[in-house]
Design a protein around this motif. Structure first.
Motif, PDB file in Angstrom:
ATOM      1  N   SER A  30     -16.840   5.551 -17.069  1.00 29.20           N
ATOM      2  CA  SER A  30     -15.841   6.484 -17.621  1.00 29.20           C
ATOM      3  C   SER A  30     -16.484   7.560 -18.482  1.00 29.20           C
ATOM      4  CB  SER A  30     -14.822   5.704 -18.442  1.00 29.20           C
ATOM      5  OG  SER A  30     -15.465   5.165 -19.568  1.00 29.20           O
ATOM      6  N   LYS A  31     -17.808   7.443 -18.719  1.00 29.97           N
ATOM      7  CA  LYS A  31     -18.510   8.473 -19.492  1.00 29.97           C
ATOM      8  C   LYS A  31     -19.651   9.019 -18.646  1.00 29.97           C
ATOM      9  CE  LYS A  31     -17.409   6.691 -23.997  1.00 29.97           C
ATOM     10  NZ  LYS A  31     -17.045   5.278 -23.857  1.00 29.97           N
ATOM     11  N   PRO A  32     -20.152  10.230 -18.965  1.00 30.59           N
ATOM     12  CA  PRO A  32     -21.275  10.750 -18.185  1.00 30.59           C
ATOM     13  C   PRO A  32     -22.491   9.832 -18.280  1.00 30.59           C
ATOM     14  CG  PRO A  32     -20.357  12.448 -19.609  1.00 30.59           C
ATOM     15  CD  PRO A  32     -19.684  11.178 -19.982  1.00 30.59           C
ATOM     16  N   ILE A  33     -23.165   9.700 -17.123  1.00 29.72           N
ATOM     17  CA  ILE A  33     -24.361   8.848 -17.061  1.00 29.72           C
ATOM     18  C   ILE A  33     -25.586   9.744 -17.113  1.00 29.72           C
ATOM     19  CG2 ILE A  33     -25.626   7.162 -15.690  1.00 29.72           C
ATOM     20  CD1 ILE A  33     -22.988   6.467 -14.331  1.00 29.72           C
ATOM     21  N   ASP A  34     -26.424   9.522 -18.096  1.00 25.10           N
ATOM     22  CA  ASP A  34     -27.675  10.280 -18.148  1.00 25.10           C
ATOM     23  C   ASP A  34     -28.831   9.305 -18.340  1.00 25.10           C
ATOM     24  OD1 ASP A  34     -28.026  11.403 -21.591  1.00 25.10           O
ATOM     25  OD2 ASP A  34     -27.134   9.573 -20.776  1.00 25.10           O
ATOM     26  N   LEU A  35     -30.006   9.847 -18.578  1.00 26.89           N
ATOM     27  CA  LEU A  35     -31.197   8.996 -18.683  1.00 26.89           C
ATOM     28  C   LEU A  35     -31.048   7.974 -19.810  1.00 26.89           C
ATOM     29  CD1 LEU A  35     -34.125   8.392 -17.818  1.00 26.89           C
ATOM     30  CD2 LEU A  35     -34.872  10.150 -19.376  1.00 26.89           C
ATOM     31  N   VAL A  36     -30.408   8.369 -20.896  1.00 22.56           N
ATOM     32  CA  VAL A  36     -30.270   7.459 -22.047  1.00 22.56           C
ATOM     33  C   VAL A  36     -29.450   6.233 -21.672  1.00 22.56           C
ATOM     34  CG1 VAL A  36     -29.439   7.228 -24.397  1.00 22.56           C
ATOM     35  CG2 VAL A  36     -30.447   9.366 -23.671  1.00 22.56           C
ATOM     36  N   SER A  37     -28.341   6.441 -20.941  1.00 21.99           N
ATOM     37  CA  SER A  37     -27.502   5.281 -20.588  1.00 21.99           C
ATOM     38  C   SER A  37     -28.211   4.383 -19.580  1.00 21.99           C
ATOM     39  CB  SER A  37     -26.136   5.730 -20.059  1.00 21.99           C
ATOM     40  OG  SER A  37     -26.277   6.797 -19.182  1.00 21.99           O
ATOM     41  N   ILE A  38     -29.044   4.960 -18.703  1.00 27.56           N
ATOM     42  CA  ILE A  38     -29.809   4.128 -17.760  1.00 27.56           C
ATOM     43  C   ILE A  38     -30.862   3.331 -18.517  1.00 27.56           C
ATOM     44  CG2 ILE A  38     -31.420   4.186 -15.820  1.00 27.56           C
ATOM     45  CD1 ILE A  38     -29.859   6.630 -14.789  1.00 27.56           C
ATOM     46  N   LEU A  39     -31.526   3.966 -19.484  1.00 24.10           N
ATOM     47  CA  LEU A  39     -32.559   3.267 -20.249  1.00 24.10           C
ATOM     48  C   LEU A  39     -31.952   2.192 -21.137  1.00 24.10           C
ATOM     49  CD1 LEU A  39     -34.765   6.295 -21.275  1.00 24.10           C
ATOM     50  CD2 LEU A  39     -35.478   4.427 -19.821  1.00 24.10           C
ATOM     51  N   ASN A  40     -30.741   2.414 -21.644  1.00 22.06           N
ATOM     52  CA  ASN A  40     -30.109   1.446 -22.545  1.00 22.06           C
ATOM     53  C   ASN A  40     -29.706   0.159 -21.849  1.00 22.06           C
ATOM     54  OD1 ASN A  40     -30.397   2.926 -24.823  1.00 22.06           O
ATOM     55  ND2 ASN A  40     -28.332   3.762 -24.834  1.00 22.06           N
ATOM     56  N   THR A  41     -29.636   0.171 -20.507  1.00 21.00           N
ATOM     57  CA  THR A  41     -29.348  -1.099 -19.821  1.00 21.00           C
ATOM     58  C   THR A  41     -30.513  -2.073 -19.982  1.00 21.00           C
ATOM     59  OG1 THR A  41     -30.299  -0.334 -17.745  1.00 21.00           O
ATOM     60  CG2 THR A  41     -27.951   0.048 -18.066  1.00 21.00           C
ATOM     61  N   GLY A  42     -31.702  -1.538 -20.203  1.00 21.55           N
ATOM     62  CA  GLY A  42     -32.887  -2.386 -20.326  1.00 21.55           C
ATOM     63  C   GLY A  42     -33.501  -2.745 -18.990  1.00 21.55           C
ATOM     64  N   LEU A  43     -32.862  -2.345 -17.891  1.00 24.28           N
ATOM     65  CA  LEU A  43     -33.350  -2.744 -16.562  1.00 24.28           C
ATOM     66  C   LEU A  43     -34.176  -1.663 -15.883  1.00 24.28           C
ATOM     67  CD1 LEU A  43     -30.066  -4.437 -15.432  1.00 24.28           C
ATOM     68  CD2 LEU A  43     -32.156  -5.560 -16.086  1.00 24.28           C
ATOM     69  N   TYR A  44     -34.224  -0.489 -16.487  1.00 23.38           N
ATOM     70  CA  TYR A  44     -35.083   0.578 -15.987  1.00 23.38           C
ATOM     71  C   TYR A  44     -35.966   0.996 -17.143  1.00 23.38           C
ATOM     72  CZ  TYR A  44     -36.556   5.083 -14.107  1.00 23.38           C
ATOM     73  OH  TYR A  44     -37.311   6.139 -13.665  1.00 23.38           O
ATOM     74  N   ARG A  45     -37.274   0.979 -16.920  1.00 24.43           N
ATOM     75  CA  ARG A  45     -38.196   1.271 -18.010  1.00 24.43           C
ATOM     76  C   ARG A  45     -38.949   2.557 -17.728  1.00 24.43           C
ATOM     77  NH1 ARG A  45     -41.714  -3.437 -19.936  1.00 24.43           N
ATOM     78  NH2 ARG A  45     -41.250  -2.625 -21.976  1.00 24.43           N
ATOM     79  N   LEU A  46     -39.171   3.296 -18.778  1.00 26.40           N
ATOM     80  CA  LEU A  46     -39.871   4.563 -18.657  1.00 26.40           C
ATOM     81  C   LEU A  46     -40.957   4.623 -19.721  1.00 26.40           C
ATOM     82  CD1 LEU A  46     -39.375   7.164 -16.922  1.00 26.40           C
ATOM     83  CD2 LEU A  46     -38.455   8.168 -18.986  1.00 26.40           C
TER      84      LEU A  46
END
Lengths: 278, 292, 175
Positions: free
Chosen positions: B109-125
């Motif tokens: 329901s909110k825009p998905i950006d790099l921060v929300s992907i990183l906050n899942t903990g399942l994608y690391r950068l």
């Protein structure tokens, strides 16, 4: 560990966990709030434990409390408990044993006799390990630390296993608070004796500032110990025969352990432990 | 239920009290120290007879007994030229993204950006290893169906088509390494007490990509982007959903300023996590700088 | 402290170092950026806000502390399915991981040659589950299945790579 217990099973009547009725009046039932469990377990029933009091020497049950089965009724992994205890003992142990090697033993710089011509064995130093009074090879060197970190979830499992073992063996008691009427240590000794709690008791509260009376009473008695909840560890739980938790301590233990069992960022705790990490 | 645990706990009730004296590790789980003694472990301790092997006087690694060794034969190889300067975009497949959405790791329901992907903990950068963001791959493009406002760093045509077919919006945006360090661990960044930085513009070789409407670049002309949306719909043969009539139109059109890193937080602000306050600059110079 | 600043004054610094007037200045090297003591007292006016809308944006940017619980939907396009089993009369139970996934893993050993399937977190009648898995899996596979059951800990180990097969088998049952 779990040796042949068939003979014992025949003679003992094993008590099964059941939802027994409260043996208190309806008035008192209203005062004791039921405990809400976060992350309720789908397949295990919560454990029930009497909420007791330390006000009187005789036992007085205030009500029933529910404990989370994932913490107080997990698989009793004795091997993980053992690993935790070994870790607790060893990780801060520094061995100060020291032996001198051939370079540290006094003397032995000069070649004792010439290489050839004497018919004797050839040697370069009188302090070589071959010689009497010579240096030790591969001996202990002071100081040797034995630091290592047990994996994070082994430590969590150790805590839950120890708590489960204590509850299963009827050595876990929950009290409303650690307030006692007198400062006398004889009061506590009588209390513990009459309730058939083990000789050694560990009282765990949520804060590290305990009520005055119990602090005075347990001060000189070495087998009654007070501990704040952040100091709870497997070694202490097994060293003391009985574990007495306050209700607020139970809340904090459940909150912390359930957080660790359901946290989103396990990478931070599973990563290799760096000594200078924050 | 859970017979094993119940069984074990009930057996414990009949056994003596578990204490420090009657516990041990599982038999066979620990190997004792191996001493080099007796026939098969001792004597020469596996070092053989004479030579460099027994005397621990080995040749250096790579040495080929005098001839020009392999590791010195070739002064350079063209294939790795500039590898230390190349930007890397670790992949995230559309299947993985769909799984994150299905398991409620990402809030749709909110825009998905790099921060929300990183906050899942399942994608690391790891920005310090020349990694610049998410490369959304086309594995799972056929089963993807989620209406999202997505912002990635690299996306191919099929990926863009798949997201738009599902009724969503996709943008490609550039973040410089300093901003990325702030995004990778936001808690740690706020705890530093440093103002939120301005996002830098892409380097010269990346400007072409991020100004290209076909790649949905964040610096591209929005009108040309809508044209390209139509082009893709015709190319891949799907009806382009009308976003204007959508109930979530506001969410789908929420975009960041090219100098902004986090949604809703402007550069120059200092976030105090403990007291839950935000410090905003009032000086004209500072405001001018952060607004430029 | 005094000695340290004296040393820095002598060190190699850019002679025409003008302290930055505002904001952050990203310098290329450690030596070219000024020390905090040399900046003197910097007075910048700022305002402090406790705006809830701004703070909601901050909370959006911070990661969740605990794994979020999945929301019930009709269709899950990715192929993931939540646990739908009713435990009332089932002989065994397989607990999902904290990430809501089936605890079936592939162990690779011996430098990539040996593959073992590991199914963990099994409660209840593990022997019943072992029997059912063997009945399901053996007809599909040419190799002879060797199964190790650890009743106390609650895991089953099978030789070979049957992770997807077992996950399918369990999902059909609703675990």
């Amino acid at each position: 560990m779990l040796r042949s217990v068939s003979s014992k099973l025949n003679t003992f009547t094993l008590k099964r966990y059941s939802t027994g009725k409260t043996l208190v009046s309806n008035e008192i039932q209203a005062i004791v709030e039921p405990r809400k469990l976060d992350f309720p377990s789908k397949y295990q029933t919560p454990r029930q434990v009497w909420l007791e009091s330390l006000d009187t020497i005789d036992e007085r049950k205030l009500g029933l409390l529910e404990l989370h089965p994932e913490i107080f009724a997990t698989n009793p992994r004795i091997d993980i408990i053992h690993q935790n205890i070994t870790w607790q003992k060893l990780y801060r142990y520094v061995s100060y044993a020291h032996t001198k090697s051939r370079f540290e033993v006094r003397g032995g710089g000069k070649k004792p006799w010439q290489q050839k011509g004497l018919g004797r064995a050839r040697h370069g130093s009188i302090r070589s390990p071959l010689f009497k009074g010579g240096g030790v090879i591969h001996g202990p060197k002071s100081p040797t630390p034995h630091f290592y970190m047990l994996p994070f979830y082994s430590r969590v499992k150790g805590l839950t296993s120890a708590l489960s073992v204590k509850l299963a063996q009827d050595d876990l008691h929950v009290v409303d608070s650690l307030e006692i009427p007198t400062e006398e240590s004889s009061y506590l000794e009588e209390l513990v004796k009459s309730r058939l709690w083990g000789p050694s008791v560990l009282f765990v509260d949520s804060t590290d500032v305990m009520p005055r009376n119990i602090t005075a009473a347990t001060d000189l008695v070495r087998h009654f110990n007070l501990m704040p909840v952040y100091g709870l560890n497997v070694y202490s739980m097994l060293k003391h025969d009985t574990l007495v938790l306050t209700r607020s301590a139970v809340d904090i233990i459940e909150e912390k352990i359930l957080y660790h069992l359901n946290r989103n960022d396990t990478r931070n705790v599973l990563a290799k432990y760096k000594v200078d990490q924050v | 239920m859970s017979k094993n645990t119940e069984k074990a706990l009930n057996i414990l009730r009949a056994l003596p009290r578990v204490c420090l004296a009657n516990i041990r590790d599982n038999p066979g789980s620990r190997l004792g120290p191996k001493r080099g003694r007796a026939q098969h472990g001792g004597d020469k301790h596996g070092a053989g007879n004479k030579g460099s092997g027994q005397r621990q006087n080995y040749m250096r690694l790579g040495y080929e007994t005098g001839n020009n060794p392999f590791y010195l034969r070739f002064p350079q190889e063209n294939y790795y030229k500039g590898h230390h300067l190349k930007r890397q975009y670790p992949p995230l497949s559309m299947l993985e993204l769909q799984k994150l959405i299905d398991t409620n790791r990402i809030d749709v329901s909110k825009p998905i950006d790099l921060v929300s992907i990183l906050n899942t903990g399942l994608y690391r950068l790891f920005p310090d290893q020349h990694q610049f963001g998410v490369n959304l791959t086309d594995e799972g493009a056929d089963i993807f169906c989620a209406k999202i406002n997505l912002e990635v760093q690299w996306a191919s045509e099929i990926v863009i088509a798949a997201v738009e077919k599902a009724g969503g919006v996709i943008t490609t945006a550039y973040y410089d390494p300093y901003s990325l360090q702030a995004m990778v661990n936001t808690t740690k960044f706020f705890q530093r007490g440093v103002p939120i930085p301005r996002r830098m513009i892409p380097p010269p070789d990346a400007i072409e990509y991020y100004t290209d409407p076909a790649k949905r670049g964040y610096l591209a002309d929005p009108e040309k982007v809508s044209e390209e949306r139509l082009v893709l719909a015709q190319k891949y043969g799907y009806n382009l959903p009308k976003i204007e009539n959508d109930s979530e139109y506001d969410m789908l059109t929420e975009r960041k300023d090219p100098r902004q890193i986090f949604y809703g937080l402007h550069p120059g602000w200092v976030v105090n996590l403990r007291d839950k306050i935000i410090l905003k600059p009032k000086d004209e110079e500072l405001l001018e700088y952060y607004a430029s | 402290m005094f000695i340290a600043s004296r040393c820095r004054a002598i060190s190699h610094r850019a002679p025409s170092l003008i302290f930055p007037k505002f904001g952050q200045k990203r310098d290329s090297s450690f030596q070219s950026s000024p020390y905090v003591e040399d900046l003197g007292s910097v007075n910048r006016s700022y305002e402090v806000t406790k705006d809830t809308t701004d703070w909601s944006y901050v909370q959006r940017v911070l990661p969740p502390k605990v794994v979020p619980t999945p929301v019930k939907k009709d269709v899950y396009p990715s192929g993931w399915r939540p646990q739908t089993i009713d435990i009332a009369d089932k002989p065994y139970f397989i607990k999902r991981t904290k990430n809501h996934m089936i605890p079936c893993y592939l162990d690779i050993g011996q430098r990539g040659i040996k593959r073992t399937t590991l199914l963990k977190s099994i409660q209840g009648d593990i022997w019943q589950l072992e029997k059912e898995i063997k009945e399901f899996l053996q007809p599909q596979v040419f190799q002879i299945l060797r199964v190790q059951v650890n009743e106390f800990v609650g895991y089953i180990r099978i030789n070979g790579d049957h992770v997807n097969a077992i996950k399918y088998f369990l999902e059909q049952k609703g675990y």
